[in-house]
Design a protein around this motif. Structure first.
Motif, PDB file in Angstrom:
ATOM      1  N   ALA A   1       0.423  -1.493  -0.081  1.00  0.00           N
ATOM      2  CA  ALA A   1       0.068   0.382   0.196  1.00  0.00           C
ATOM      3  C   ALA A   1       0.687   1.296   0.222  1.00  0.00           C
ATOM      4  N   CYS A   2       0.543   2.414  -0.694  1.00  0.00           N
ATOM      5  CA  CYS A   2       1.402   3.449  -0.287  1.00  0.00           C
ATOM      6  C   CYS A   2      -0.227   4.630  -0.956  1.00  0.00           C
ATOM      7  N   VAL A   3       0.423   6.062  -0.974  1.00  0.00           N
ATOM      8  CA  VAL A   3      -0.855   6.968  -1.023  1.00  0.00           C
ATOM      9  C   VAL A   3      -0.567   6.810  -2.375  1.00  0.00           C
ATOM     10  N   THR A   4      -1.936   6.872  -2.604  1.00  0.00           N
ATOM     11  CA  THR A   4      -2.462   7.198  -4.270  1.00  0.00           C
ATOM     12  C   THR A   4      -3.576   8.217  -4.548  1.00  0.00           C
ATOM     13  N   CYS A   5      -3.488   8.912  -5.358  1.00  0.00           N
ATOM     14  CA  CYS A   5      -4.212  10.462  -5.545  1.00  0.00           C
ATOM     15  C   CYS A   5      -4.947  10.488  -6.901  1.00  0.00           C
ATOM     16  N   ASP A   6      -6.365  10.730  -6.762  1.00  0.00           N
ATOM     17  CA  ASP A   6      -7.512  10.145  -6.737  1.00  0.00           C
ATOM     18  C   ASP A   6      -7.031  11.328  -7.775  1.00  0.00           C
ATOM     19  N   PRO A   7      -7.078  11.526  -9.579  1.00  0.00           N
ATOM     20  CA  PRO A   7      -6.658  13.186 -10.255  1.00  0.00           C
ATOM     21  C   PRO A   7      -8.524  13.461 -10.389  1.00  0.00           C
ATOM     22  N   ALA A   8      -8.925  12.786 -10.054  1.00  0.00           N
ATOM     23  CA  ALA A   8     -10.658  13.083 -10.467  1.00  0.00           C
ATOM     24  C   ALA A   8     -10.752  14.297  -9.150  1.00  0.00           C
ATOM     25  N   LEU A   9     -10.253  14.307  -8.510  1.00  0.00           N
ATOM     26  CA  LEU A   9     -10.432  14.489  -7.091  1.00  0.00           C
ATOM     27  C   LEU A   9      -9.397  15.975  -6.502  1.00  0.00           C
ATOM     28  N   CYS A  10      -8.815  15.464  -7.134  1.00  0.00           N
ATOM     29  CA  CYS A  10      -7.468  16.511  -7.020  1.00  0.00           C
ATOM     30  C   CYS A  10      -6.899  18.039  -7.585  1.00  0.00           C
TER      31      CYS A  10
ATOM     32  N   ILE B   1      -1.849  15.966 -10.218  1.00  0.00           N
ATOM     33  CA  ILE B   1      -1.990  14.604  -9.326  1.00  0.00           C
ATOM     34  C   ILE B   1      -0.769  14.667  -8.298  1.00  0.00           C
ATOM     35  N   SER B   2      -0.802  14.131  -6.983  1.00  0.00           N
ATOM     36  CA  SER B   2      -0.203  14.336  -5.873  1.00  0.00           C
ATOM     37  C   SER B   2       1.205  12.775  -6.455  1.00  0.00           C
ATOM     38  N   ILE B   3       2.261  12.574  -6.413  1.00  0.00           N
ATOM     39  CA  ILE B   3       3.414  11.931  -5.811  1.00  0.00           C
ATOM     40  C   ILE B   3       3.840  11.717  -4.869  1.00  0.00           C
ATOM     41  N   THR B   4       3.901  10.579  -4.441  1.00  0.00           N
ATOM     42  CA  THR B   4       4.875  10.375  -3.353  1.00  0.00           C
ATOM     43  C   THR B   4       5.320   8.350  -3.840  1.00  0.00           C
ATOM     44  N   CYS B   5       6.278   7.676  -3.000  1.00  0.00           N
ATOM     45  CA  CYS B   5       7.243   6.031  -3.242  1.00  0.00           C
ATOM     46  C   CYS B   5       5.557   5.861  -3.242  1.00  0.00           C
ATOM     47  N   ARG B   6       6.234   4.732  -4.663  1.00  0.00           N
ATOM     48  CA  ARG B   6       5.016   3.693  -4.535  1.00  0.00           C
ATOM     49  C   ARG B   6       5.180   2.939  -3.954  1.00  0.00           C
ATOM     50  N   MET B   7       6.487   2.324  -3.063  1.00  0.00           N
ATOM     51  CA  MET B   7       7.015   1.075  -2.287  1.00  0.00           C
ATOM     52  C   MET B   7       6.645  -0.234  -3.346  1.00  0.00           C
ATOM     53  N   CYS B   8       7.744   0.320  -3.810  1.00  0.00           N
ATOM     54  CA  CYS B   8       7.477  -0.754  -5.489  1.00  0.00           C
ATOM     55  C   CYS B   8       8.391  -2.171  -5.355  1.00  0.00           C
ATOM     56  N   PRO B   9       7.222  -3.013  -5.354  1.00  0.00           N
ATOM     57  CA  PRO B   9       8.362  -4.865  -5.644  1.00  0.00           C
ATOM     58  C   PRO B   9       9.784  -4.616  -5.342  1.00  0.00           C
ATOM     59  N   SER B  10      10.652  -4.286  -6.135  1.00  0.00           N
ATOM     60  CA  SER B  10      12.117  -4.459  -6.491  1.00  0.00           C
ATOM     61  C   SER B  10      12.033  -3.315  -6.755  1.00  0.00           C
ATOM     62  N   PRO B  11      12.136  -2.179  -5.367  1.00  0.00           N
ATOM     63  CA  PRO B  11      12.530  -0.454  -5.585  1.00  0.00           C
ATOM     64  C   PRO B  11      13.790  -0.469  -6.478  1.00  0.00           C
TER      65      PRO B  11
END
Length: 163
Positions: free
Chosen positions: A4-13, A49-59
């Protein structure tokens, strides 16, 4: 594994940047947006959109660090920084496909989202005035987007039906 990571809904941002101010205050007790772990971006005139770390499985950021200053928490996927090892070279910044890592020029070390582990939920998610931010995995976001696309298709089809 998908984290899980912080995700942004561009329809609301709306691009108000409250998330950036909330993050900076939570992490540094200041409104210095350069130290926020979330960024508001406008890749298209109509898209914010707001962008933050995606917590990649293999970063790739962890793999790129020549001093092993970055590691990943295997349970939550959070990228952990050992400031004593960070030389400020910026290779992790270059390796991040999302532009989610930045440099604190005062300390010469990187800053990256850690999901505010000391709080019930990340401060940016809590304070977003439009509830555009949420904690979700990439598969949850994909499901949400598919559901919306199907709803739009149904509405479009229904509006074209003969009356």
């Amino acid at each position: 594994m998908s984290f899980a990571c912080v995700t942004c809904d561009p329809a609301l941002c709306t691009g108000c940047q409250v998330c950036e101010f909330a993050c900076a205050m939570a992490k540094t007790s200041s409104f210095d947006l350069e130290l926020a772990r979330i960024r508001t971006a406008r890749p298209e005139p109509e898209l914010v959109i707001s962008i933050t770390c995606r917590m990649c499985p293999s970063p790739p950021c962890v793999a790129a660090c020549p001093r092993n200053a970055l590691s990943q928490d295997p349970a939550k996927g959070i990228i952990l920084l050992n400031k004593a090892l960070c030389s400020g070279c910026g290779w992790c910044i270059e390796a991040c496909e999302f532009g989610a890592i930045s440099m604190d020029i005062r300390t010469k070390s990187v800053v990256i989202c850690d999901l505010c582990p000391e709080l019930p939920q990340p401060r940016c998610v809590e304070l977003c005035p439009r509830q555009a931010l949420s904690l979700a995995t990439t598969s949850q976001v994909a499901t949400r987007n598919r559901d919306r696309a199907a709803q739009r298709q149904l509405l479009e089809t229904a509006s074209k039906a003969p009356k």
